[in-house]
Scaffold this motif. Sequence first.
Motif, mmCIF file in Angstrom:
data_model
loop_
_atom_site.group_PDB
_atom_site.id
_atom_site.type_symbol
_atom_site.label_atom_id
_atom_site.label_comp_id
_atom_site.label_asym_id
_atom_site.label_seq_id
_atom_site.Cartn_x
_atom_site.Cartn_y
_atom_site.Cartn_z
ATOM 1 N N PHE A 340 0.849 -1.194 0.000
ATOM 2 C CA PHE A 340 0.000 0.000 0.000
ATOM 3 C C PHE A 340 0.889 1.249 0.000
ATOM 4 O O PHE A 340 1.945 1.273 0.646
ATOM 5 C CB PHE A 340 -0.904 0.023 1.227
ATOM 6 N N VAL A 341 0.441 2.279 -0.722
ATOM 7 C CA VAL A 341 1.183 3.538 -0.814
ATOM 8 C C VAL A 341 0.220 4.707 -0.612
ATOM 9 O O VAL A 341 -0.965 4.596 -0.914
ATOM 10 C CB VAL A 341 1.890 3.679 -2.178
ATOM 11 N N TRP A 342 0.738 5.811 -0.094
ATOM 12 C CA TRP A 342 -0.046 7.039 -0.011
ATOM 13 C C TRP A 342 0.907 8.217 0.090
ATOM 14 O O TRP A 342 2.114 8.048 0.270
ATOM 15 C CB TRP A 342 -1.015 6.996 1.174
ATOM 16 N N GLY A 343 0.355 9.430 -0.084
ATOM 17 C CA GLY A 343 1.173 10.635 -0.096
ATOM 18 C C GLY A 343 1.132 11.288 -1.459
ATOM 19 O O GLY A 343 0.114 11.238 -2.163
ATOM 20 N N TYR A 344 2.266 11.871 -1.867
ATOM 21 C CA TYR A 344 2.333 12.566 -3.147
ATOM 22 C C TYR A 344 3.538 12.081 -3.950
ATOM 23 O O TYR A 344 4.622 11.903 -3.406
ATOM 24 C CB TYR A 344 2.464 14.083 -2.931
ATOM 25 N N GLY A 345 3.332 11.852 -5.232
ATOM 26 C CA GLY A 345 4.430 11.449 -6.108
ATOM 27 C C GLY A 345 3.986 10.373 -7.067
ATOM 28 O O GLY A 345 2.792 10.175 -7.318
ATOM 29 N N ILE A 346 4.949 9.661 -7.618
ATOM 30 C CA ILE A 346 4.655 8.521 -8.482
ATOM 31 C C ILE A 346 4.470 7.324 -7.564
ATOM 32 O O ILE A 346 5.433 6.669 -7.180
ATOM 33 C CB ILE A 346 5.777 8.304 -9.509
ATOM 34 N N LEU A 347 3.238 7.069 -7.203
ATOM 35 C CA LEU A 347 2.939 6.080 -6.174
ATOM 36 C C LEU A 347 2.938 4.655 -6.697
ATOM 37 O O LEU A 347 3.072 3.710 -5.911
ATOM 38 C CB LEU A 347 1.592 6.397 -5.519
ATOM 39 N N GLY A 348 2.729 4.485 -8.010
ATOM 40 C CA GLY A 348 2.810 3.133 -8.575
ATOM 41 C C GLY A 348 1.481 2.504 -8.897
ATOM 42 O O GLY A 348 1.427 1.319 -9.242
ATOM 43 N N THR A 349 0.376 3.257 -8.811
ATOM 44 C CA THR A 349 -0.938 2.677 -9.097
ATOM 45 C C THR A 349 -1.608 3.287 -10.325
ATOM 46 O O THR A 349 -2.787 3.042 -10.564
ATOM 47 C CB THR A 349 -1.880 2.850 -7.890
ATOM 48 N N GLY A 350 -0.893 4.073 -11.085
ATOM 49 C CA GLY A 350 -1.497 4.673 -12.261
ATOM 50 C C GLY A 350 -0.495 5.459 -13.075
ATOM 51 O O GLY A 350 0.604 5.761 -12.600
ATOM 52 N N PRO A 351 -0.889 5.804 -14.319
ATOM 53 C CA PRO A 351 0.047 6.471 -15.250
ATOM 54 C C PRO A 351 0.135 7.973 -15.050
ATOM 55 O O PRO A 351 0.047 8.740 -16.004
ATOM 56 C CB PRO A 351 -0.571 6.125 -16.606
ATOM 57 N N ALA A 352 0.277 8.409 -13.820
ATOM 58 C CA ALA A 352 0.374 9.845 -13.545
ATOM 59 C C ALA A 352 0.903 10.056 -12.143
ATOM 60 O O ALA A 352 0.905 9.153 -11.313
ATOM 61 C CB ALA A 352 -1.004 10.504 -13.697
ATOM 62 N N VAL A 353 1.338 11.278 -11.874
ATOM 63 C CA VAL A 353 1.689 11.659 -10.512
ATOM 64 C C VAL A 353 0.394 11.695 -9.701
ATOM 65 O O VAL A 353 -0.633 12.183 -10.176
ATOM 66 C CB VAL A 353 2.386 13.031 -10.487
#
Length: 446
Positions: A340-353
Amino acid sequence: MKMNNAKLFLNICKTNIRTISTKRRKYPLDPEGVNQLPVFDYAVSKSTYNRLFVWGAVPTGALGIPYQTKDLKRIEQIRYPKRSSLAEYNEVTKIGCGFGFTAFGVNSDSNVKLYGTGLNTDSQLGYHEVRTNKPLGILYFPQPIHLPFMNPEKATIKKLSGGRAHFVVLTNEGLFLLGNNAYGQCGRSIIADECYSGNKFIHHIKNIDGKAVIDIQCGQDHTLAITEDGAVYSCGWGADGQTGLGHFNCQDQFTKVQGDIASERILKVASRSDFVLALNDKGEVFGWGNTEYAQLSLKDDIQQIANPTSIEMCKSLGKIKDIASGGSFCVVLTEEGRVFVWGYGILGTGPAVQYSKTPLEIPLTLFGVNDFQPDTQVKSVTCGVNHICAVTNNGDLYTWGRNKGGCLGLKDDKDQYFPLRVAISGYVKHTACGVDHTVALCKPFI
């Protein structure tokens, strides 16, 4: 007369040939008469042999490899895992990265237990000089770092961690702290206008409050230590509350962190910048420091918190077994292998920041879980400032995030918006991340 001499010579040759042919030749020919076959001893012959791979930005020297080609063209990036020769001649057991530098702990019978390469502007890798007695600000190749051990031959390196310009070594003889101490991050008194370039001083702490230290972690300009009873101690820069001591001042001595972890047994702390995650023995997660990127969802949009706070939203995810904290995001790994990831940036769950105040799950299929490998699980996670690494139980490495300096090891310089497997010739055991480089310690396939 000449003919007789020729016949005599021919007869002698035939006799010698007949004699040699009746004798069994031994290999190799041994003029000393010792009938032994040669024994070839290679550097890779030990069962404990590890392979070491490095990639990312080259100019800082953090990779410890040549920065010029044979035709003198400057190399800026290595975008794929490149095998380091250091592990061919040393039994590398520990790795650690700072901002532009790397350290390697080795198992050795000599007094050299540690090597370092990369930026050394603040003597974070010890004192090194050229013939002109001028201290070296960059080490382009791994160099021995001599620590003042009481018993050098029996000393062992347990963990390595580096910040922006300071470096901490955990050994069986306690902590050794090197480099910049402008904010007290080396756990000693701050000296006004202290010059760190060419500084030969190494600070040694045998224990904290009479308790042995079992784990360490460097943030950007602060240091965290876990003692044998599960307590957390911190020192260094605290302007964002990252020391967790209830104030926003610098702290030059290791001081016990209280708050919500005061009575908890902490197993691990994670911090790559100015936010800290902590994991207790129940699988619960706590956080403190700079929360402007929603690392902690707090009322009134508070952006700095100086006291450890329970992260309640993680309790619904299941028991947490690993944590990682980047510059603006957090990662947790559950016992079931869910990431699981959260916060701001390239989190890894989609093609965008992305920007998320709640944990987002990364699909397991992105880590190689399929009908042919249903038992694949992520076993550990690690963060750089802007990128993330995950290692599976199969020894596969997946990376995603900002690809500064080629630090993702995916053979290009493009940012990666979901986990992608790195082609590396070994079973990955451990990874360490800097700002723009990554190091992996691997077990060979054979």
